[in-house]
Design a protein around this motif. Structure first.
Motif, PDB file in Angstrom:
ATOM      1  N   GLU A 207       0.829  -1.207   0.000  1.00  0.00           N
ATOM      2  CA  GLU A 207       0.000   0.000   0.000  1.00  0.00           C
ATOM      3  C   GLU A 207       0.856   1.246   0.000  1.00  0.00           C
ATOM      4  O   GLU A 207       0.564   2.231  -0.707  1.00  0.00           O
ATOM      5  CB  GLU A 207      -0.927  -0.022   1.208  1.00  0.00           C
TER       6      GLU A 207
ATOM      7  N   ASN B  29       2.264   1.710  -3.356  1.00  0.00           N
ATOM      8  CA  ASN B  29       1.235   2.241  -4.255  1.00  0.00           C
ATOM      9  C   ASN B  29       1.060   3.736  -4.071  1.00  0.00           C
ATOM     10  O   ASN B  29       0.915   4.497  -5.044  1.00  0.00           O
ATOM     11  CB  ASN B  29      -0.092   1.516  -4.014  1.00  0.00           C
ATOM     12  N   LEU B  30       1.069   4.170  -2.781  1.00  0.00           N
ATOM     13  CA  LEU B  30       0.946   5.597  -2.508  1.00  0.00           C
ATOM     14  C   LEU B  30       2.140   6.355  -3.080  1.00  0.00           C
ATOM     15  O   LEU B  30       1.986   7.436  -3.686  1.00  0.00           O
ATOM     16  CB  LEU B  30       0.825   5.829  -1.001  1.00  0.00           C
ATOM     17  N   GLU B  31       3.363   5.780  -2.872  1.00  0.00           N
ATOM     18  CA  GLU B  31       4.548   6.443  -3.402  1.00  0.00           C
ATOM     19  C   GLU B  31       4.494   6.486  -4.941  1.00  0.00           C
ATOM     20  O   GLU B  31       4.887   7.485  -5.561  1.00  0.00           O
ATOM     21  CB  GLU B  31       5.809   5.709  -2.929  1.00  0.00           C
ATOM     22  N   LEU B  32       4.028   5.385  -5.543  1.00  0.00           N
ATOM     23  CA  LEU B  32       3.926   5.342  -7.002  1.00  0.00           C
ATOM     24  C   LEU B  32       2.948   6.401  -7.513  1.00  0.00           C
ATOM     25  O   LEU B  32       3.200   7.090  -8.518  1.00  0.00           O
ATOM     26  CB  LEU B  32       3.496   3.942  -7.444  1.00  0.00           C
ATOM     27  N   GLU B  33       1.839   6.512  -6.794  1.00  0.00           N
ATOM     28  CA  GLU B  33       0.861   7.527  -7.193  1.00  0.00           C
ATOM     29  C   GLU B  33       1.443   8.924  -7.063  1.00  0.00           C
ATOM     30  O   GLU B  33       1.248   9.794  -7.939  1.00  0.00           O
ATOM     31  CB  GLU B  33      -0.379   7.377  -6.309  1.00  0.00           C
ATOM     32  N   ALA B  34       2.213   9.141  -5.969  1.00  0.00           N
ATOM     33  CA  ALA B  34       2.836  10.454  -5.782  1.00  0.00           C
ATOM     34  C   ALA B  34       3.855  10.723  -6.885  1.00  0.00           C
ATOM     35  O   ALA B  34       3.944  11.846  -7.423  1.00  0.00           O
ATOM     36  CB  ALA B  34       3.488  10.519  -4.405  1.00  0.00           C
ATOM     37  N   LYS B  35       4.647   9.670  -7.243  1.00  0.00           N
ATOM     38  CA  LYS B  35       5.639   9.839  -8.320  1.00  0.00           C
ATOM     39  C   LYS B  35       4.933  10.150  -9.645  1.00  0.00           C
ATOM     40  O   LYS B  35       5.416  10.969 -10.446  1.00  0.00           O
ATOM     41  CB  LYS B  35       6.457   8.549  -8.458  1.00  0.00           C
ATOM     42  N   ARG B  36       3.815   9.438  -9.873  1.00  0.00           N
ATOM     43  CA  ARG B  36       3.084   9.679 -11.121  1.00  0.00           C
ATOM     44  C   ARG B  36       2.598  11.125 -11.197  1.00  0.00           C
ATOM     45  O   ARG B  36       2.711  11.795 -12.237  1.00  0.00           O
ATOM     46  CB  ARG B  36       1.901   8.718 -11.217  1.00  0.00           C
ATOM     47  N   LYS B  37       2.057  11.591 -10.045  1.00  0.00           N
ATOM     48  CA  LYS B  37       1.600  12.984 -10.024  1.00  0.00           C
ATOM     49  C   LYS B  37       2.757  13.939 -10.226  1.00  0.00           C
ATOM     50  O   LYS B  37       2.633  14.966 -10.912  1.00  0.00           O
ATOM     51  CB  LYS B  37       0.899  13.268  -8.700  1.00  0.00           C
TER      52      LYS B  37
ATOM     53  N   ASP C 175       3.699  13.982 -13.812  1.00  0.00           N
ATOM     54  CA  ASP C 175       2.748  14.823 -14.556  1.00  0.00           C
ATOM     55  C   ASP C 175       3.067  16.287 -14.363  1.00  0.00           C
ATOM     56  O   ASP C 175       3.017  17.082 -15.322  1.00  0.00           O
ATOM     57  CB  ASP C 175       1.324  14.510 -14.089  1.00  0.00           C
TER      58      ASP C 175
END
Length: 634
Positions: free
Chosen positions: A317, A320-328, A331
């Motif tokens: 989890e 996943n949070l870190e991945l989402e932050a990296k994705r943002k 962007d």
């Protein structure tokens, strides 16, 4: 009272008949009881057996059988049963059951010779018919004498004669004998006995004559005599009785022996059963223990697995949070990059400005590096200066030692001069000018010597003060160097480090705990190791515990660890040589560097040679590793 033959050590087979007197005396005195209630008997030497009540003859058979016994039976047990058999036959013979007397049937003398097996003879059998049946036939004869229960009938016939003869066989027991006698008596009642057959006056006619075969019939010539001699023998009823008693005794002995053998086999089977039962109980106990351990280990593994799964899920989890932050963030960078493409010209100007700033910064860093190198060289020069001062102090110390020797020599000369002056003062009354002159010279020499001694003492005090000052400066420099290098030497692979003298090595404790507790996780074993290490570190700081003793080695006194100390012995027995050696090493270090304070002291240490590092070595290492940082390319 029960008697146990196992109270003492067993006896040899040769002592059986001597030892039996002791249990025999106990039986006669009544201390060992044989008779029980209701005219029953018991064996006092077989306590615990299932069968306790015997009849007299059964107990006698048991005693005789156990007295003879097999080679496996203990000699003392045999002796006790021989004594019991002797007591039953000599002292309790009146209690024996009277055997039933076999009565010889009437009309027979005990000394009369009869054919055995019991045999009857029938003569004058007419070869005719009776109600349609042939008289001279086994079927007819068996039917005619059926009331006497004949066993077999054998017919003898001469073809030329009209009459035949027969042999009637009866059972070879006393019932058969009674039937045979009744058979003979029936013929005697009808006056058709052997006597009547032999009489010349008797009217023989067609009637049968019969009797029991005896000695004269046995010796008779003819087919009947021949048959009797082949199938029977002459015996009296007394002989038959004696043979029956002998057979009975033999059968009893055989049955007793077989009974004892079966009893022994049963005992062996019982012992084997008990051993197998105990072995099975132990196996069941071991199985239960292993099952419990397996269940506990399974539960623990499931718990660890559950914890690991929970940890993995939490980490997933988080990832996943870190991945989402990296994705943002990507962007955001993408949007920023698109925006900066529009401002390329202004960015190029800013990049040139940053490059200029970087060049200025690199120049400053280079100057700082050069300054640091010069500072290191100054430190090395200072160290060399201190080294020279130390060497000078050592040279001065040697000189002082020589001057001390000179001082001692002067003191001795002064004392000698004073003694001589004292002697001369006693001789002063003689008014000797030469003596006065010599005394004055000696007085002047004494004053010179004392002045020279005072000068040397003043010089010695000055040099000692300088030596202490140089020593203090060196120790202060070493302390400052240790404080400055605490962070720089930690985590780097060098030949030098800051070692805390008197501190226990945690790695030894961790290694021992991991080897001793392989079933628990390594982090739990490390926790146990740290607890044990902390416990012994606290014990080492306790001033009441001082396991150090002084011994002489090659004439010099040396401090070593007292291996006879109780706490250290217990530590070695419980945790082994590695942990014991680590504690002893830390004790010697603490005793060398801080015996009064009993706490750890930091020290510069040469790890390559495992010794105390000198200031010159450490400062040379610092200067050698001072490097000028490379210029950053713009």
């Amino acid at each position: 009272m029960d008697f146990s033959s196992g109270e003492e050590s067993d006896i040899s087979d040769s002592e059986i008949y001597e030892y039996k007197e002791k249990p025999y005396a106990l039986l006669k005195s009544g201390k060992l009881r044989v008779k029980g209630p209701n005219d029953s008997f018991r064996c006092p030497f077989c306590v615990g057996k299932k069968k306790q009540d015997y009849k007299y003859k059964d107990l006698l058979q048991h005693a005789n059988g156990a007295g003879k016994g097999s080679s496996n039976r203990r000699a003392k047990k045999k002796a006790c049963h021989i004594a019991l058999a002797q007591y039953l036959e000599n002292d309790l013979v009146d209690e024996a059951e009277q055997p039933a007397q076999v009565e010889v049937p009437p009309h027979s003398s005990e000394n009369e010779l009869l054919c055995n097996p019991w045999t009857g003879i029938v003569v004058n059998i007419v070869k005719g018919f009776d109600m349609g049946r042939a008289i001279f036939s086994e079927e007819y004869m068996m039917d005619k004498f059926s009331k006497y229960k004949p066993k077999e009938i054998v017919l003898f016939c001469d073809g030329e004669k009209l009459n035949g003869e027969a042999i009637v066989k009866f059972n070879n027991n006393w019932v058969g004998f009674t039937n045979a006698m009744e058979f003979e008596k029936s013929f005697q009642t009808d006056h058709r006995s052997k006597k009547d057959w032999a009489s010349e006056e008797a009217h023989k006619g067609s009637q049968m004559f019969g009797w029991l075969a005896r000695a004269d019939d046995y010796e008779l010539a003819g087919v009947i005599g021949d048959y009797l001699r082949k199938t029977a023998e002459l015996k009296t009823t007394s002989d038959v009785l004696r043979e029956g008693e002998c057979d009975k005794k033999n059968r009893i002995q055989i049955l007793t022996y077989e009974l004892d053998k079966r009893t022994e086999n049963l005992d062996h089977l019982q012992i084997e059963y008990n051993e197998k039962s105990m072995s099975l109980d132990r196996l069941l106990e071991d199985y239960s223990k292993l099952h419990n351990e397996f269940s506990e280990e399974t539960r623990r593994m499931q718990q660890i697995s559950q914890e690991n799964i929970t940890k993995v899920i939490a980490e997933q989890e988080l990832l996943n949070l870190e991945l989402e932050a990296k994705r943002k963030q990507l962007d955001s960078w993408s949007r920023e990059l698109n925006r900066r493409e529009i401002l390329t010209e202004s960015d190029r100007e800013k990049l040139d400005e940053d490059r200029n700033k970087s060049n200025v910064r690199n120049s400053s860093l280079q100057l700082a590096s050069m300054e640091q190198k010069r500072a290191g060289e100054n430190i090395l020069r200072l160290l060399e200066k201190h080294q020279r001062e130390i060497e000078a102090a050592q040279t001065e110390t040697l000189r002082l030692e020589r001057e001390l020797d000179e001082k001692i020599r002067l003191e001795m000369e002064i004392q000698e001069l004073k003694r001589k002056l004292q002697v001369m003062k006693h001789l002063e009354s003689e008014d000797d000018d030469a003596l006065h002159s010599r005394m004055k010279e000696m007085q002047d020499e004494l004053e010179d010597k004392e002045e020279q001694r005072n000068h040397m003492e003043t010089l010695n005090q000055t040099l000692l003060s300088k030596e202490r000052q140089s020593n203090d400066e060196l120790q202060d420099a070493r302390k400052k160097l240790i404080e400055g290098l605490k962070e720089n030497l930690s985590g780097t692979r060098t030949n030098f480090r800051i070692k805390k003298m008197g501190e226990l090595d945690e790695r030894v404790f961790k290694q021992e705990c991991r080897e001793r507790f392989p079933r628990i996780p390594p982090y739990e074993a490390d926790v146990k190791a740290l607890e044990l290490c902390s416990l012994w570190q606290d014990k080492m700081t306790d001033p009441s515990w001082y396991p150090i003793k002084i011994v002489k080695v090659e004439g010099n006194e040396k401090e070593i660890v007292d291996q006879d100390d109780e706490m250290l012995r217990n530590l070695k027995e419980e945790w082994g040589n590695e942990i014991h050696g680590a504690v002893c090493k830390a004790l010697l270090e603490m005793n060398e560097y801080n015996p009064s304070g009993r706490y750890v002291v930091p020290e510069l240490w040469n790890t390559k040679e495992d010794r105390r590092a000198t200031l010159k070595e450490v400062i040379s290492y610092i200067i050698k590793n001072v490097k000028t940082p490379k210029h950053r390319r713009g």
